[in-house]
Design a protein around this motif. Structure first.
Motif, PDB file in Angstrom:
ATOM      1  N   TYR A  32      11.497   9.017 -13.577  1.00  0.00           N
ATOM      2  CA  TYR A  32      11.645  10.414 -13.168  1.00  0.00           C
ATOM      3  C   TYR A  32      11.698  11.339 -14.380  1.00  0.00           C
ATOM      4  O   TYR A  32      12.008  10.907 -15.502  1.00  0.00           O
ATOM      5  CB  TYR A  32      12.938  10.570 -12.354  1.00  0.00           C
ATOM      6  CG  TYR A  32      13.012   9.653 -11.178  1.00  0.00           C
ATOM      7  CD1 TYR A  32      12.169   9.833 -10.078  1.00  0.00           C
ATOM      8  CD2 TYR A  32      13.898   8.580 -11.161  1.00  0.00           C
ATOM      9  CE1 TYR A  32      12.220   8.976  -8.997  1.00  0.00           C
ATOM     10  CE2 TYR A  32      13.960   7.719 -10.078  1.00  0.00           C
ATOM     11  CZ  TYR A  32      13.126   7.922  -8.998  1.00  0.00           C
ATOM     12  OH  TYR A  32      13.171   7.075  -7.927  1.00  0.00           O
ATOM     13  N   ALA A  33      11.424  12.612 -14.134  1.00  0.00           N
ATOM     14  CA  ALA A  33      11.507  13.611 -15.188  1.00  0.00           C
ATOM     15  C   ALA A  33      12.873  13.513 -15.863  1.00  0.00           C
ATOM     16  O   ALA A  33      13.897  13.463 -15.193  1.00  0.00           O
ATOM     17  CB  ALA A  33      11.308  15.000 -14.597  1.00  0.00           C
ATOM     18  N   VAL A  44       0.858  -1.193   0.000  1.00  0.00           N
ATOM     19  CA  VAL A  44       0.000   0.000   0.000  1.00  0.00           C
ATOM     20  C   VAL A  44       0.885   1.232   0.000  1.00  0.00           C
ATOM     21  O   VAL A  44       1.778   1.360   0.834  1.00  0.00           O
ATOM     22  CB  VAL A  44      -0.924   0.020   1.237  1.00  0.00           C
ATOM     23  CG1 VAL A  44      -1.632   1.366   1.365  1.00  0.00           C
ATOM     24  CG2 VAL A  44      -1.942  -1.099   1.144  1.00  0.00           C
ATOM     25  N   LEU A  45       0.672   2.116  -0.961  1.00  0.00           N
ATOM     26  CA  LEU A  45       1.412   3.377  -1.004  1.00  0.00           C
ATOM     27  C   LEU A  45       0.405   4.479  -1.302  1.00  0.00           C
ATOM     28  O   LEU A  45      -0.293   4.427  -2.305  1.00  0.00           O
ATOM     29  CB  LEU A  45       2.495   3.339  -2.083  1.00  0.00           C
ATOM     30  CG  LEU A  45       3.602   4.405  -1.999  1.00  0.00           C
ATOM     31  CD1 LEU A  45       4.821   3.967  -2.782  1.00  0.00           C
ATOM     32  CD2 LEU A  45       3.137   5.759  -2.467  1.00  0.00           C
ATOM     33  N   SER A  46       0.302   5.440  -0.404  1.00  0.00           N
ATOM     34  CA  SER A  46      -0.678   6.506  -0.570  1.00  0.00           C
ATOM     35  C   SER A  46      -0.043   7.854  -0.279  1.00  0.00           C
ATOM     36  O   SER A  46       0.871   7.953   0.531  1.00  0.00           O
ATOM     37  CB  SER A  46      -1.867   6.309   0.393  1.00  0.00           C
ATOM     38  OG  SER A  46      -2.468   5.050   0.193  1.00  0.00           O
ATOM     39  N   ALA A  47      -0.576   8.880  -0.931  1.00  0.00           N
ATOM     40  CA  ALA A  47      -0.103  10.243  -0.692  1.00  0.00           C
ATOM     41  C   ALA A  47      -0.883  10.922   0.414  1.00  0.00           C
ATOM     42  O   ALA A  47      -0.621  12.078   0.736  1.00  0.00           O
ATOM     43  CB  ALA A  47      -0.199  11.061  -1.980  1.00  0.00           C
ATOM     44  N   SER A  90       4.413  16.570 -10.975  1.00  0.00           N
ATOM     45  CA  SER A  90       4.877  17.941 -10.755  1.00  0.00           C
ATOM     46  C   SER A  90       6.019  17.997  -9.739  1.00  0.00           C
ATOM     47  O   SER A  90       6.497  19.078  -9.392  1.00  0.00           O
ATOM     48  CB  SER A  90       3.713  18.819 -10.281  1.00  0.00           C
ATOM     49  OG  SER A  90       3.272  18.399  -9.000  1.00  0.00           O
ATOM     50  N   LEU A  91       6.441  16.833  -9.252  1.00  0.00           N
ATOM     51  CA  LEU A  91       7.492  16.823  -8.234  1.00  0.00           C
ATOM     52  C   LEU A  91       8.562  15.782  -8.582  1.00  0.00           C
ATOM     53  O   LEU A  91       8.992  15.017  -7.726  1.00  0.00           O
ATOM     54  CB  LEU A  91       6.891  16.559  -6.856  1.00  0.00           C
ATOM     55  CG  LEU A  91       7.733  17.056  -5.667  1.00  0.00           C
ATOM     56  CD1 LEU A  91       7.725  18.580  -5.593  1.00  0.00           C
ATOM     57  CD2 LEU A  91       7.256  16.469  -4.349  1.00  0.00           C
ATOM     58  N   GLY A  92       8.962  15.790  -9.847  1.00  0.00           N
ATOM     59  CA  GLY A  92      10.114  14.981 -10.217  1.00  0.00           C
ATOM     60  C   GLY A  92       9.830  13.654 -10.880  1.00  0.00           C
ATOM     61  O   GLY A  92      10.748  13.024 -11.408  1.00  0.00           O
ATOM     62  N   TYR A  93       8.565  13.196 -10.832  1.00  0.00           N
ATOM     63  CA  TYR A  93       8.262  11.932 -11.509  1.00  0.00           C
ATOM     64  C   TYR A  93       7.934  12.183 -12.981  1.00  0.00           C
ATOM     65  O   TYR A  93       7.577  13.292 -13.383  1.00  0.00           O
ATOM     66  CB  TYR A  93       7.125  11.195 -10.790  1.00  0.00           C
ATOM     67  CG  TYR A  93       7.642  10.506  -9.550  1.00  0.00           C
ATOM     68  CD1 TYR A  93       8.197   9.248  -9.618  1.00  0.00           C
ATOM     69  CD2 TYR A  93       7.622  11.158  -8.318  1.00  0.00           C
ATOM     70  CE1 TYR A  93       8.716   8.625  -8.487  1.00  0.00           C
ATOM     71  CE2 TYR A  93       8.138  10.553  -7.177  1.00  0.00           C
ATOM     72  CZ  TYR A  93       8.680   9.282  -7.269  1.00  0.00           C
ATOM     73  OH  TYR A  93       9.206   8.678  -6.153  1.00  0.00           O
ATOM     74  N   PHE A 138      -0.111  15.118  -9.446  1.00  0.00           N
ATOM     75  CA  PHE A 138       0.487  15.238  -8.108  1.00  0.00           C
ATOM     76  C   PHE A 138       1.965  14.851  -8.097  1.00  0.00           C
ATOM     77  O   PHE A 138       2.823  15.632  -7.696  1.00  0.00           O
ATOM     78  CB  PHE A 138      -0.292  14.347  -7.136  1.00  0.00           C
ATOM     79  CG  PHE A 138       0.156  14.456  -5.696  1.00  0.00           C
ATOM     80  CD1 PHE A 138      -0.389  15.397  -4.852  1.00  0.00           C
ATOM     81  CD2 PHE A 138       1.126  13.597  -5.185  1.00  0.00           C
ATOM     82  CE1 PHE A 138       0.020  15.488  -3.528  1.00  0.00           C
ATOM     83  CE2 PHE A 138       1.548  13.679  -3.867  1.00  0.00           C
ATOM     84  CZ  PHE A 138       0.983  14.632  -3.035  1.00  0.00           C
ATOM     85  N   TRP A 139       2.301  13.661  -8.548  1.00  0.00           N
ATOM     86  CA  TRP A 139       3.703  13.220  -8.523  1.00  0.00           C
ATOM     87  C   TRP A 139       4.474  13.751  -9.724  1.00  0.00           C
ATOM     88  O   TRP A 139       5.684  14.015  -9.643  1.00  0.00           O
ATOM     89  CB  TRP A 139       3.803  11.694  -8.484  1.00  0.00           C
ATOM     90  CG  TRP A 139       3.406  11.064  -7.186  1.00  0.00           C
ATOM     91  CD1 TRP A 139       2.372  10.195  -6.976  1.00  0.00           C
ATOM     92  CD2 TRP A 139       4.031  11.242  -5.903  1.00  0.00           C
ATOM     93  NE1 TRP A 139       2.310   9.837  -5.657  1.00  0.00           N
ATOM     94  CE2 TRP A 139       3.316  10.454  -4.969  1.00  0.00           C
ATOM     95  CE3 TRP A 139       5.116  11.991  -5.438  1.00  0.00           C
ATOM     96  CZ2 TRP A 139       3.650  10.387  -3.620  1.00  0.00           C
ATOM     97  CZ3 TRP A 139       5.447  11.931  -4.085  1.00  0.00           C
ATOM     98  CH2 TRP A 139       4.718  11.136  -3.205  1.00  0.00           C
ATOM     99  N   VAL A 157       6.410   2.204  -9.380  1.00  0.00           N
ATOM    100  CA  VAL A 157       7.682   2.886  -9.621  1.00  0.00           C
ATOM    101  C   VAL A 157       8.680   2.630  -8.485  1.00  0.00           C
ATOM    102  O   VAL A 157       9.885   2.784  -8.665  1.00  0.00           O
ATOM    103  CB  VAL A 157       7.439   4.401  -9.821  1.00  0.00           C
ATOM    104  CG1 VAL A 157       7.074   5.068  -8.499  1.00  0.00           C
ATOM    105  CG2 VAL A 157       8.647   5.087 -10.449  1.00  0.00           C
ATOM    106  N   THR A 158       8.190   2.196  -7.324  1.00  0.00           N
ATOM    107  CA  THR A 158       9.089   1.884  -6.209  1.00  0.00           C
ATOM    108  C   THR A 158       9.726   0.504  -6.376  1.00  0.00           C
ATOM    109  O   THR A 158      10.317  -0.012  -5.428  1.00  0.00           O
ATOM    110  CB  THR A 158       8.355   1.970  -4.868  1.00  0.00           C
ATOM    111  OG1 THR A 158       7.312   0.999  -4.839  1.00  0.00           O
ATOM    112  CG2 THR A 158       7.765   3.351  -4.656  1.00  0.00           C
ATOM    113  N   TRP A 165       1.434   4.571 -10.119  1.00  0.00           N
ATOM    114  CA  TRP A 165       0.914   5.814  -9.563  1.00  0.00           C
ATOM    115  C   TRP A 165      -0.118   6.442 -10.490  1.00  0.00           C
ATOM    116  O   TRP A 165      -0.924   7.263 -10.076  1.00  0.00           O
ATOM    117  CB  TRP A 165       2.050   6.791  -9.214  1.00  0.00           C
ATOM    118  CG  TRP A 165       2.508   7.713 -10.318  1.00  0.00           C
ATOM    119  CD1 TRP A 165       1.860   8.838 -10.741  1.00  0.00           C
ATOM    120  CD2 TRP A 165       3.710   7.617 -11.108  1.00  0.00           C
ATOM    121  NE1 TRP A 165       2.587   9.439 -11.760  1.00  0.00           N
ATOM    122  CE2 TRP A 165       3.718   8.716 -12.002  1.00  0.00           C
ATOM    123  CE3 TRP A 165       4.781   6.720 -11.142  1.00  0.00           C
ATOM    124  CZ2 TRP A 165       4.752   8.930 -12.918  1.00  0.00           C
ATOM    125  CZ3 TRP A 165       5.797   6.936 -12.058  1.00  0.00           C
ATOM    126  CH2 TRP A 165       5.783   8.026 -12.931  1.00  0.00           C
TER     127      TRP A 165
END
Lengths: 206, 94
Positions: free
Chosen positions: A203-204, A35-38, A188-191, A185-186, A83-84, A166
Motif C-alpha cells: 500500500y501507499a 482470478v482477480l479482475s477489475a 491511484s487508490l491506495g496501492y 488504476f490501483w 498482493v492479496t 497487479w
C-alpha cells in the motif's frame, strides 16, 4: 535489558509455505491460479488485436497478432506474487520480452524512464522502464504451453514477475513511455506506486 | 467461447455493503447512483462488483463503466467516485 546471544528456544522454523527464499513476507503458496479482475473479461478477437509502443501520445511501433507471434519468442519460468497474499511457484510463460519489442521497433534505448501499460477495459498500471528490461518482463501470450486464457489476460498480458502481480496487467494493448511516474488504476487508490513483494510494498506508504 | 464457467463473473453490488459501511453511516446498497458515462440510474446493490480481495470496483449495470472504487488499507479507506454523477440516498421512512 540484555538478551543471551543465542535464544534457547531457537530452532529451524517449519516452513509449510515453501522455501523462505522464494516466498516473500506475508505470502502463502497456492497450487491453483486465482482470478482477480477489475472488470469484465474482454474477448478481443485475434484479428482485431494489436500491440502498440508509444512515446507519450505518439505511436512508435504497432504489431498485429500475426506480426507479434512472428517476433522472437522467449520462455520464462518464474514465481508470481499477488498482493492479496497468494504466491505461485514455477509458472511457465511464453511471449515477447520488452527488450525484443524495443529492438524490433528500432529503438536503441527507451525514450523515457517510466511506462504506463494500457489494457482493454481501461485498466492501467505504471512500471519504471528499468523493471521491464534485461529479460525481466515480457508481453506473455502463453501459459504452461497453452494460449493464455481470456480470464488470465489472454490474448496477451504483461508479465513483470518481480513486482506484485497487479503490475502484470491483463489484456495489455499498449506500452506508453512517459517522462514522469504516474499512478495507474490501483496505484491511484491506495496501492503502492512500485509494488516490490520482497519489501512488502502493498500500500501507499509501505 | 469459454469452455468452462467464467471465474471472472461479477458479484452484485450488495457485496460492497461491508466496505461501504466503513465509510458511510447509512446502508448505501439501496442508494441510487447515476453513471457519468451513460446516465443510467441504478441501486448500488444492482451494480456489478469486481476487484475481489483488492477492493471494490463497482461498474454500471448498463455500460460497465466504473462508477465507484473503494480500497481498504491498514492506513484507512480510499474512495473514488469519478464515474458517479450523483448519489441519491432515500429518506428512511417512519
Amino acid at each position: 535489558m540484555s538478551e543471551p546471544p543465542i535464544s534457547r528456544g531457537f530452532r529451524a522454523r517449519k516452513r509449510p509455505d515453501g522455501p523462505a527464499n522464494r516466498v516473500p513476507p506475508g505470502q502463502h503458496l497456492v497450487n491453483d491460479f486465482p482470478v482477480l479482475s477489475a472488470g469484465p473479461t474482454p474477448h478481443t478477437s485475434l484479428e482485431g488485436w494489436s500491440f502498440t509502443l508509444e512515446d507519450g501520445p505518439s505511436p512508435l511501433a504497432e504489431w498485429t497478432w500475426a506480426q507479434f507471434a512472428a517476433l522472437p519468442q522467449t520462455t520464462l519460468k518464474v514465481d508470481i506474487h499477488c498482493v492479496t497474499t497468494w504466491s505461485k511457484l514455477d509458472t511457465n510463460w511464453q511471449g515477447v520480452t520488452i527488450d525484443t519489442l524495443l529492438e524490433a521497433a528500432g529503438l536503441g534505448e527507451p525514450p523515457e524512464l517510466f511506462t504506463m501499460i494500457h489494457c482493454d477495459g481501461g485498466y492501467t498500471t505504471n512500471v519504471p522502464v528499468e523493471d521491464l528490461l534485461d529479460g525481466k518482463a515480457m508481453v506473455a501470450t502463453h501459459f504452461e504451453g497453452r494460449p493464455l486464457a481470456p480470464e488470465h489476460g489472454g490474448p496477451a498480458r504483461l508479465l513483470v514477475p518481480h513486482l506484485y502481480f497487479w503490475k502484470s496487467a491483463k489484456w495489455a494493448r499498449s506500452l506508453q513511455f512517459i517522462a514522469q511516474d504516474e499512478p495507474g488504476f490501483w496505484e491511484s487508490l491506495g496501492y503502492h506506486i512500485y509494488g516490490d513483494p520482497w519489501r512488502e510494498q502493498r500500500y501507499a506508504g509501505d | 467461447m469459454s469452455e468452462h464457467a467464467d471465474t471472472n463473473a461479477p458479484l452484485d453490488g450488495n457485496s460492497a455493503a461491508g466496505l461501504l459501511h466503513e465509510l458511510f453511516a447509512v446502508d448505501l446498497t439501496s442508494a441510487n447512483v447515476t453513471c457519468v458515462g451513460c446516465g443510467t440510474v441504478a441501486e448500488i446493490g444492482r451494480e456489478r462488483a469486481y476487484g475481489g480481495a483488492m477492493g471494490v470496483v463497482l461498474r454500471c449495470v448498463h455500460c460497465e463503466a466504473v462508477v465507484l472504487r473503494m480500497v481498504r488499507t491498514p492506513a484507512g479507506c480510499w474512495l473514488e467516485m469519478l464515474g458517479a454523477r450523483n448519489l441519491f440516498v432515500p429518506a428512511v421512512e417512519g
